[in-house]
Write an enzyme that holds these catalytic residues in place. Structure first.
Site, short mmCIF file in Angstrom:
data_model
loop_
_atom_site.label_atom_id
_atom_site.label_comp_id
_atom_site.label_asym_id
_atom_site.label_seq_id
_atom_site.Cartn_x
_atom_site.Cartn_y
_atom_site.Cartn_z
N ASP A 115 0.91 -1.26 0.07
CA ASP A 115 -0.03 0.12 -0.05
C ASP A 115 0.84 1.31 0.05
OD1 ASP A 115 -2.13 -1.81 0.39
OD2 ASP A 115 -2.71 -0.73 2.12
N ASP A 116 0.21 2.38 -0.28
CA ASP A 116 0.84 3.71 -0.13
C ASP A 116 1.84 4.20 -1.21
OD1 ASP A 116 -0.76 3.51 2.15
OD2 ASP A 116 0.81 3.90 3.48
N HIS A 165 -5.61 3.04 -4.12
CA HIS A 165 -5.70 3.31 -2.76
C HIS A 165 -6.10 4.72 -2.39
CE1 HIS A 165 -4.89 2.28 1.43
NE2 HIS A 165 -3.87 2.60 1.45
N HIS A 169 -5.18 9.88 0.01
CA HIS A 169 -5.13 9.02 1.09
C HIS A 169 -5.21 9.89 2.32
CE1 HIS A 169 -3.42 6.54 4.03
NE2 HIS A 169 -3.38 5.45 3.07
N HIS A 271 3.61 -2.16 3.20
CA HIS A 271 3.51 -0.88 2.72
C HIS A 271 4.93 -0.33 1.96
CE1 HIS A 271 0.49 -0.82 5.97
NE2 HIS A 271 -0.08 0.31 5.21
ZN LIG Z 1 -2.61 3.34 3.26
#
Ligand SMILES: [Zn+2]
Length: 318
Positions: A115-116, A165, A169, A271
């Site tokens: 993620d991210d 995602h 964010h 991540h």
């Molecule tokens: Zn995230």
């Protein structure tokens, strides 16, 4: 004649004495009256500057208290999100049973997700995955610089799955309303189409679908995704790289291996972020350990049954 002179001298001396006496009295009076007045003025000045300093100190204390309060509130929010993430790690036996029925070949399947990203670590993560011949899934955010655009493309080119995602964010913006959420998702969808030519229809909620940040209930956002034909994936295995205290690479590996042992299908949360160097460091050893366990490490595809904390299909029937 001499007598008159003596008298005059005597008179002169007397006048002088009286004059001296007068001077002495005036000087004494000035001393007695002026010095206390000057001292009083000095004291007043001193008191007023001290008062100012005290006021400043009070102000400083108030500011510090305000900052502390803000920090506490933020920490509380973070803890809430982390608690959710930790709770999601608890094994669900039904999930395992269902999966056994579904998977004919009986082999464990592991879906690694990052993620991210993109981050400065993306290139290295891709290189490691290439080295071990492993495909994974990247749930990315919106970044329009040259490097990030290149990374989106590279993720797809090298056979990994690209998922969304959210563009920003920012919990406070995207979970404010379905309109804000939709605007954000559309923006990212458009960017990824531009970078890769693909229509990306996979999504992971920042904080997961069971996050407690939104005030209007996650069902509204899930309905929007269903309408748009976007499938969202949560996770059932967390590496723990999102917790506030950064875990050593060994601990991250231990977390994943332990839970992969429980499930038939594991969707592993990791991540791809600049402040998570331990994830990159842990990756080669994690892949070696997983390969030793003889599991299939696969990218998420359309036919993979999603792991969801709040089930999207149940919602549709309501
Ligand atoms: Zn995230």
């Amino acid at each position: 004649m001499e007598q008159i002179n003596d008298k005059n001298e005597e008179l002169e001396r007397r006048k002088k004495r009286v004059k001296n006496l007068k001077h002495a009295i005036i000087i004494t009076l000035i001393g007695v009256i002026l010095i206390p007045i000057i001292m009083c003025i000095c004291l007043l000045i001193k008191v007023s500057t001290m008062q100012k300093q005290i006021d400043q100190l009070y102000e400083m204390r108030e500011n510090i208290q305000k900052e502390e309060q803000l920090a506490q509130e933020e920490a509380k929010k973070r803890e809430q999100i982390e608690a959710e993430i930790l709770a999601s790690r608890l094994p669900e036996t039904t999930e395992t049973d269902e999966a056994v029925e579904q998977e004919g070949d009986g082999r464990k399947k592991v879906y690694l997700t990052f993620d991210d990203g993109p981050s400065t670590g993306t290139e290295e993560i891709l290189a490691i995955l290439r080295q071990y011949n492993v495909k994974a899934t990247f749930f990315v955010v919106g970044k329009e610089d040259e490097y990030s655009m290149e990374m989106y493309e590279k993720i797809v080119e090298e056979g990994h799955t690209l998922g969304m995602h959210s563009y920003s964010h920012q919990y406070s913006t995207i979970y404010q309303s379905v309109e804000d959420f939709a605007k954000d998702i559309e923006r990212l969808e458009k960017l990824l189409k531009e970078a890769t030519g693909e229509d990306v229809k996979l999504f992971r909620f920042p904080g997961g679908s069971s996050n407690l940040v939104s005030n209007i209930g996650m069902q509204e956002f899930i309905k929007y995704l269903n309408d748009e034909g976007i499938t969202y994936f949560d996770w059932n295995v967390s590496s723990g790289d999102a917790t506030s205290k950064s875990l050593e690479p060994e601990a991250l590996i231990q977390n994943v291996i332990q839970d992969v042992g429980i499930y038939r299908n594991s969707v592993v949360l990791m991540h791809d972020a600049v402040d998570k160097p331990n994830t990159v460091e842990a990756l080669p050893m994690l892949l070696e350990e997983l390969q030793k366990m003889d599991v299939d490490i696969l990218p998420i595809t359309e036919d993979v049954k999603p792991i969801q904390h709040i089930k999207a299909d149940e919602l549709e029937n309501k």
